[in-house]
Design an enzyme around this catalytic site. Structure first.
Site, PDB file in Angstrom:
ATOM      1  N   TYR A 192       2.056  -2.487  -0.724  1.00 51.80           N
ATOM      2  CA  TYR A 192       1.081  -3.407  -1.301  1.00 51.80           C
ATOM      3  C   TYR A 192       0.175  -3.985  -0.218  1.00 51.80           C
ATOM      4  O   TYR A 192      -1.053  -4.010  -0.361  1.00 51.80           O
ATOM      5  CB  TYR A 192       1.826  -4.517  -2.031  1.00 51.80           C
ATOM      6  CG  TYR A 192       0.947  -5.529  -2.717  1.00 51.80           C
ATOM      7  CD1 TYR A 192       0.407  -5.269  -3.975  1.00 51.80           C
ATOM      8  CD2 TYR A 192       0.670  -6.762  -2.123  1.00 51.80           C
ATOM      9  CE1 TYR A 192      -0.387  -6.209  -4.624  1.00 51.80           C
ATOM     10  CE2 TYR A 192      -0.124  -7.692  -2.762  1.00 51.80           C
ATOM     11  CZ  TYR A 192      -0.651  -7.414  -4.002  1.00 51.80           C
ATOM     12  OH  TYR A 192      -1.449  -8.346  -4.637  1.00 51.80           O
ATOM     13  N   SER A 212      -6.131  -9.639  -2.077  1.00 54.83           N
ATOM     14  CA  SER A 212      -4.954 -10.506  -2.073  1.00 54.83           C
ATOM     15  C   SER A 212      -4.891 -11.157  -0.710  1.00 54.83           C
ATOM     16  O   SER A 212      -5.466 -10.643   0.259  1.00 54.83           O
ATOM     17  CB  SER A 212      -3.696  -9.664  -2.309  1.00 54.83           C
ATOM     18  OG  SER A 212      -2.519 -10.355  -1.946  1.00 54.83           O
TER      19      SER A 212
END
Length: 240
Positions: A146, A133
């Site tokens: 995350y 990501s």
């Protein structure tokens, strides 16, 4: 192909099949994985569905063993499966949630690579792509677990690239920015999230799952035979 039941994972599985690969379609949700498999077969491709929980070592081991048994080996792996965390600052996050997000995203990717790499060695080489990501490259506000996990995936990717290059195995990460997956669309429904994301993206729009998928498939291909150990942004110019 892990996390292939929807979004970037489904788009990547379909693109791989379109390029001639036989795809092992895995997801913790066997129903959505079966849907992806049927889509591939309807288009003339070959695919096998396998239920997989990347946070469970025995599940990962059995998935790779089943792949090798069914098709004689493994040539490429795309590790996409993972989960998001609740939108909150670090001091408001419980340890259990932090550990769960890191376990699934980071330890789950580790477990996949742990069993994929020997299979690739037995094949004489190949490629692994991890779907990280942009949160693996810089901070996303209110997403401590995350972001920590995705940074870890980028680091794990680079270490594997260095350690397994002598075996002819390339390992790279794709780092998508916000992408218009069905999951994002559900969260954004009734809000101005899409407009906000488009406003801060230099290309003026969000990515489609197919654009992230195309990058992952490219990194598996011979077109990138001299590329390993990179974390490639697919973010419409946001990081620039």
């Amino acid at each position: 192909m892990t996390g292939a039941g929807s979004g970037i994972g489904r788009a990547t599985a379909i693109e791989l099949a379109g390029q001639g690969a036989t795809v092992i379609v895995t997801d913790i949700d066997e129903t959505t994985a079966t849907e992806t498999t049927e889509m591939i077969k309807e288009s003339g491709g070959e695919a096998l569905v396998v239920a997989l929980d990347i946070g469970d070592e025995s599940s990962v081991r059995m998935a790779v063993e089943r792949t090798v048994a069914a098709y004689g080996g493994l040539d490429f792996a795309v590790n996409n499966a993972g989960l998001a965390s609740h939108h909150r600052q670090l001091d408001q996050m419980g340890l259990a949630e932090f550990e769960r997000v890191v376990h699934v995203n980071l330890a789950g990717t580790f477990l996949c690579m742990k069993y994929e790499l020997p299979a690739l060695q037995s094949r004489g080489g190949g490629a692994i792509v991890t779907i990280a990501s942009n949160g693996g490259l810089y901070a996303i506000p209110h997403a401590p677990a995350y972001v920590a996990a995705k940074h870890g995936i980028v680091g794990l990717t680079k270490v594997a690239a260095v350690d397994y290059a002598p075996d002819g195995i390339r390992v790279n990460a794709v780092c998508p920015g916000p992408t218009r997956t069905p999951g994002f669309e559900r969260v954004a429904a009734g809000t101005d999230m899409v407009a906000m994301q488009e406003a801060i993206t230099r290309l003026g729009r969000m990515a489609t799952p197919q654009e992230a998928a195309a990058t992952a498939v490219w990194l598996c291909s011979d077109a990138t035979s001299y590329v390993t150990g990179i974390a490639l942004s697919v973010d419409g110019g946001r990081r620039a």
